[in-house]
Scaffold this active site. Structure first.
Site, PDB file in Angstrom:
ATOM      1  N   GLU A 123       0.813  -1.215   0.000  1.00 39.83           N
ATOM      2  CA  GLU A 123       0.000   0.000   0.000  1.00 39.83           C
ATOM      3  C   GLU A 123       0.846   1.264   0.000  1.00 39.83           C
ATOM      4  O   GLU A 123       0.449   2.279  -0.605  1.00 39.83           O
ATOM      5  CB  GLU A 123      -0.946  -0.006   1.198  1.00 39.83           C
ATOM      6  CG  GLU A 123      -2.111  -0.972   1.070  1.00 39.83           C
ATOM      7  CD  GLU A 123      -1.726  -2.419   1.312  1.00 39.83           C
ATOM      8  OE1 GLU A 123      -2.504  -3.324   0.926  1.00 39.83           O
ATOM      9  OE2 GLU A 123      -0.635  -2.665   1.893  1.00 39.83           O
ATOM     10  N   ASP A 137      -8.942  -1.201   6.023  1.00 38.74           N
ATOM     11  CA  ASP A 137      -8.039  -1.677   7.074  1.00 38.74           C
ATOM     12  C   ASP A 137      -6.596  -1.751   6.598  1.00 38.74           C
ATOM     13  O   ASP A 137      -5.665  -1.732   7.410  1.00 38.74           O
ATOM     14  CB  ASP A 137      -8.463  -3.075   7.537  1.00 38.74           C
ATOM     15  CG  ASP A 137      -9.933  -3.185   7.874  1.00 38.74           C
ATOM     16  OD1 ASP A 137     -10.758  -2.926   6.973  1.00 38.74           O
ATOM     17  OD2 ASP A 137     -10.271  -3.533   9.010  1.00 38.74           O
ATOM     18  N   TYR A 138      -6.385  -1.854   5.280  1.00 44.18           N
ATOM     19  CA  TYR A 138      -5.040  -2.020   4.731  1.00 44.18           C
ATOM     20  C   TYR A 138      -4.365  -0.694   4.394  1.00 44.18           C
ATOM     21  O   TYR A 138      -3.227  -0.690   3.899  1.00 44.18           O
ATOM     22  CB  TYR A 138      -5.089  -2.839   3.429  1.00 44.18           C
ATOM     23  CG  TYR A 138      -5.668  -4.226   3.531  1.00 44.18           C
ATOM     24  CD1 TYR A 138      -5.910  -4.843   4.756  1.00 44.18           C
ATOM     25  CD2 TYR A 138      -5.966  -4.934   2.371  1.00 44.18           C
ATOM     26  CE1 TYR A 138      -6.437  -6.115   4.813  1.00 44.18           C
ATOM     27  CE2 TYR A 138      -6.492  -6.217   2.425  1.00 44.18           C
ATOM     28  CZ  TYR A 138      -6.734  -6.800   3.656  1.00 44.18           C
ATOM     29  OH  TYR A 138      -7.254  -8.063   3.709  1.00 44.18           O
ATOM     30  N   HIS A 161     -10.981  -6.642   8.051  1.00 49.96           N
ATOM     31  CA  HIS A 161     -11.669  -6.296   6.811  1.00 49.96           C
ATOM     32  C   HIS A 161     -12.937  -5.492   7.081  1.00 49.96           C
ATOM     33  O   HIS A 161     -13.827  -5.454   6.231  1.00 49.96           O
ATOM     34  CB  HIS A 161     -12.056  -7.563   6.034  1.00 49.96           C
ATOM     35  CG  HIS A 161     -10.907  -8.430   5.658  1.00 49.96           C
ATOM     36  ND1 HIS A 161     -10.319  -9.310   6.542  1.00 49.96           N
ATOM     37  CD2 HIS A 161     -10.223  -8.546   4.492  1.00 49.96           C
ATOM     38  CE1 HIS A 161      -9.324  -9.945   5.924  1.00 49.96           C
ATOM     39  NE2 HIS A 161      -9.254  -9.498   4.685  1.00 49.96           N
TER      40      HIS A 161
END
Length: 337
Positions: A60, A85-86, A129
């Site tokens: 990311e 969440d990422y 998630h």
């Protein structure tokens, strides 16, 4: 006009903009060949080629960094972070580089970057998630933050975000992606005319970033919310019979304090609601600003309806979400205060 769910509306927005502007491109983890884990970019690689819709590595920080570099060189990247969440491995790039590019270069460079990311729970995704991290990004000067609640708004706001010269974090509520979830709002959604699966123009159109939508007029109180909870608030008003005015923010930063203040000054009572945990959530900012602007009109303390201050509870996510019952209890408390 076509009947679309939010996934289809977002895909239509991307398609419209990629057709109109050769500088618009889309990328992210599985966003190319597969079309994204939720299929928002489905078909775009086949139509526009590998150079304009492609897969990114599972990194990311690199995704955000690439988007910044592309934007500084004249492109208009729409980067997908697979789940909100990422996004945190790329947080430093967003805070330290993306948000400051216009200011630190005295306007020499802008950052027309859109970062799309699914947010919130409701798909049994568990702790990694299901996060609602919007409050982190509303605290960063130079970033616009958007969260639509229906397909029509989703398309118009995404096109506006892509056309913006400044960066936008575009949160997409997962519970609204496929259309059937309405929170039990029933007739209230029909009256609003913006069901989670509704009529959406196939052609290009925009909605202004920074303008809220009064989705239900009322006189007893004002409910200010966004995303999925717009539908839950509508359900609560319908089920309770309480004449609540409901405001869908649509844009968190900049938020439309003029529309909010006009409503609260009229009703004298206010609830702010978010799916995210209570402490330091975006609702706290709203409550503080409403108190500053509407103090002499308020007939009761401002009430918050939120998620719990806990890690996301996989086995109890539907208890975690504020539902109509929690809204109705808060509405009655505000009326009785």
């Amino acid at each position: 006009m076509s009947k679309m769910n939010m996934i289809q509306a977002l895909n239509s927005a991307m398609d419209n903009m990629m057709e109109r502007d050769a500088n618009v491109l889309a990328f992210g983890e599985d966003a190319g060949y597969f079309g994204g884990v939720f299929r928002v970019t489905a078909g775009l690689q086949e139509k526009y080629g590998l150079d304009r819709c492609f897969d990114a590595p599972i990194n990311e920080a690199a995704i955000v960094a690439m988007a910044i570099g592309m934007a500084a060189n004249g492109l208009k990247p729409v980067a997908e972070i697979q789940f909100s969440d990422y996004i945190f491995p790329g947080f430093d790039q967003i805070v330290s580089e993306l948000s400051r590019l216009r200011y630190r270069t005295a306007g020499t460079f802008t950052a027309p970057v859109v970062i799309r990311t699914p947010s919130g729970g409701g798909i049994r995704g568990g702790q990694t998630h299901s996060m609602s991290p919007e409050a982190f990004f509303t605290h960063i000067p130079g970033i616009q933050v958007v969260m639509p609640s229906n397909p029509y708004d989703a398309k118009g706001l995404l096109i506006a975000a892509i056309e913006s010269p400044d960066p936008v974090i575009f949160f997409e509520p997962k519970r609204l992606y496929n259309g059937p979830f309405d929170g039990g709002a029933g007739k209230a959604l029909e009256a609003w005319g913006k069901h989670p699966k509704g009529e959406v123009p196939e052609d290009h159109y925009t909605l202004p970033i920074g303008k809220a939508d009064v989705v239900r007029e009322g006189s007893a109180m004002t409910i200010v919310t966004y995303g999925t909870l717009v539908h839950v608030a509508l359900a609560a008003a319908e089920q309770s019979g309480i004449d609540a005015e409901i405001i869908d923010l649509r844009t968190l930063i900049p938020y439309d304090i003029e529309t909010i203040a006009a409503s609260v000054n009229k009703t004298g009572r206010c609830i702010v609601a978010q799916e995210a945990p209570r402490t330091s959530g975006f609702g706290a900012e709203l409550a503080a600003q409403i108190q500053e602007d509407c103090f002499f009109a308020l007939e009761a303390p401002i009430k918050r309806v939120t998620g719990w201050d806990t890690p996301y509870p996989h086995a109890h996510e539907w208890s975690y979400f504020p539902g109509p019952k929690r809204f109705i209890n808060a509405m009655r408390e505000v009326l009785e205060a």
